[in-house]
Design an enzyme around this catalytic site. Structure first.
Site, short mmCIF file in Angstrom:
data_model
loop_
_atom_site.label_atom_id
_atom_site.label_comp_id
_atom_site.label_asym_id
_atom_site.label_seq_id
_atom_site.Cartn_x
_atom_site.Cartn_y
_atom_site.Cartn_z
N GLU A 90 0.83 -1.21 0.00
CA GLU A 90 0.00 0.00 0.00
C GLU A 90 0.86 1.26 0.00
O GLU A 90 1.81 1.37 0.79
CB GLU A 90 -0.90 -0.03 1.23
CG GLU A 90 -2.30 0.45 0.98
CD GLU A 90 -3.08 -0.43 0.02
OE1 GLU A 90 -3.07 -0.14 -1.20
OE2 GLU A 90 -3.70 -1.40 0.48
N GLY A 139 -12.88 2.64 -1.62
CA GLY A 139 -11.48 2.24 -1.76
C GLY A 139 -11.32 1.03 -2.66
O GLY A 139 -10.34 0.29 -2.55
N ASP A 150 -4.04 0.84 -9.50
CA ASP A 150 -5.46 0.54 -9.71
C ASP A 150 -5.78 0.32 -11.19
O ASP A 150 -6.52 -0.60 -11.54
CB ASP A 150 -6.32 1.68 -9.16
CG ASP A 150 -6.04 1.95 -7.69
OD1 ASP A 150 -5.51 1.06 -7.02
OD2 ASP A 150 -6.35 3.06 -7.23
C1 GLA Z 1 -5.06 4.64 -4.27
C2 GLA Z 1 -4.23 5.06 -5.49
C3 GLA Z 1 -3.19 3.99 -5.82
C4 GLA Z 1 -2.36 3.63 -4.60
C5 GLA Z 1 -3.28 3.33 -3.40
C6 GLA Z 1 -2.51 3.10 -2.14
O1 GLA Z 1 -5.82 3.51 -4.55
O2 GLA Z 1 -5.07 5.24 -6.61
O3 GLA Z 1 -2.36 4.45 -6.88
O4 GLA Z 1 -1.43 4.62 -4.29
O5 GLA Z 1 -4.20 4.37 -3.17
O6 GLA Z 1 -1.77 1.94 -2.21
#
Ligand code: GLA
EC number: 2.7.1.6
Length: 398
Positions: free
Chosen positions: A47, A138, A186
């Site tokens: 993360e 999330g 993501d």
């Molecule tokens: C969000 C961002 C990702 C990543 C996560 C944390 O989802 O879009 O790029 O940084 O937070 O891991």
């Protein structure tokens, strides 16, 4: 960016290609050329490492955003969502300007903009979306919307782009057009994941490997607990953490925190003593990259249960060092562990959203109930709990 999660359309109910094709026809008066799907994701571990050139290990959810699309020859982009009010959004593709477009339509418009910026011969289109990816949870509903759009345009205009290139276009759209400084995880998850696997991605060189993740075969379940605390990626805290990491890398004279090894960590922390707040951020990133590698080693060795304590250690690091958890996420983790979970952690950007909980199949229902009861006792909203089944990345449905 306040619109980050409110931006993405969600119908919330099950849908299928036929329904989405029918809706397209009702809105635009003709059948779509095709239907494309892109999934939401959870991140198993890794993360905030993706903007530090580090490692991530996401998996795609069965929840998807469907895009029905047809090309247009007049340079007009029309966008409609089954989950958003406000009818059809109509834009001219040559008038698209970064950060000028608000609301959910900024994400698909950003894809067209980023493709044109890259010199790709993309024209106008009519698009209709339906989505079952929860928003603000999330779970990357934005990336699902972006990648579904990118894949649709890739096919409509025969661009011939690989999934990873589509992911980079989607990240550019989000960074430069929408204005959210996210990493590449993501969009890559939405574009490249495969059923039954987690995706091990090295965000420095973008090499990746599909890691078999057969939960059901091992009598395990991965629960997702959506706390229903809305996170907002762009509200400044994400950018602040990112800037702190970059400050740390600069102070240490490395290209990115990825280049700080576990062995070198004590020395690095001592060197950063004069940078308030930075050492804890650096410690999280360095130990998190190690945890990704340890989780992969467990999975490769068929020791899936052994990843539990690594997930839990990841949560402690995000809570104590990176300081991006919240009481609701901590309550999920603490309650689930006390009720017998093998491991648990928040997933995604933080400050709300979802946690993941690794459980024995037989214990899943009881642990879910324990979490729901703990939320009721604490006076929180009822959490939404479902199973994360490692699913396919973006694909064409018809
Ligand atoms: C969000 C961002 C990702 C990543 C996560 C944390 O989802 O879009 O790029 O940084 O937070 O891991």
């Amino acid at each position: 960016m306040a619109g980050h999660e409110a931006a993405t359309p969600t119908t919330g109910r099950p849908h299928g290609a036929r329904h989405t094709a029918d809706r397209f026809a009702a809105v635009y008066g003709a059948a779509p050329t095709g239907i494309w799907a892109a999934p939401g994701r959870v991140n198993l571990i890794g993360e905030h490492t993706d903007y530090n050139d580090g490692f991530v290990l996401p998996l795609a959810l069965p929840h998807t955003t469907l895009a029905a699309a047809a090309p247009r020859t007049d340079g007009v982009l029309r966008l409609h969502s089954g989950g958003a009010d406000g009818g059809v959004v109509e834009l001219r593709i040559d008038a698209l300007r970064p950060t000028a477009q608000g609301g959910w339509a900024a994400y698909p418009a950003g894809i067209v903009w980023a493709m044109r910026e890259a010199g790709l011969p993309v024209g106008g289109a009519d698009l209709h979306y339906d989505s079952t990816v929860p928003t603000g949870a999330g779970l990357s509903s934005s990336a699902a919307l972006e990648v579904a759009t990118a894949l649709a345009l890739n096919d409509l205009y025969a661009l011939g782009l690989e999934p990873q290139r589509l992911a980079r276009i989607a990240q550019r759209a989000e960074n430069a057009f929408v204005g959210v400084p996210c990493g590449i995880m993501d969009q890559t998850a939405a574009a490249c994941c495969t059923e039954g696997h987690a995706l091990f991605l090295d965000t420095r060189d973008l090499t990746h490997r599909q890691v078999p993740f057969d939960l059901a075969g091992e009598g395990l379940r991965l629960l997702v607990v959506d706390t229903r605390v809305k996170h907002e990626l762009g509200d400044g805290a994400y950018a602040e953490r990112r800037a702190g990491c970059e400050r740390g890398a600069r102070a240490l004279g490395v290209r990115a925190l990825r280049d700080v090894s576990g062995a070198h960590l004590p020395e690095a922390l001592a060197e950063l003593a004069g940078e308030p707040g930075v050492p804890a951020l650096v410690r999280h990133i360095v130990t998190e990259n190690q945890r990704v590698e340890e989780v992969i080693a467990c999975l490769d060795a068929g020791r899936t249960r052994a990843i539990g304590p690594l997930l839990t250690a990841g949560h402690a690091s995000l809570r104590d060092d990176f300081a991006i958890s919240c009481p609701e996420l901590d309550l999920v983790v603490d309650t689930a562990l006390a009720a017998g979970a093998l491991g648990a952690r928040m997933t995604g950007g933080g400050f709300g959203g979802s946690a993941i909980v690794l459980v024995e199949e037989a214990a899943a229902a009881g642990i879910g109930t324990a979490v729901t009861e703990a939320f009721a006792a604490a006076g929180h909203l009822e959490p939404r709990i479902f199973e994360a089944v490692p699913s396919a990345g973006a694909h064409r449905l018809q």
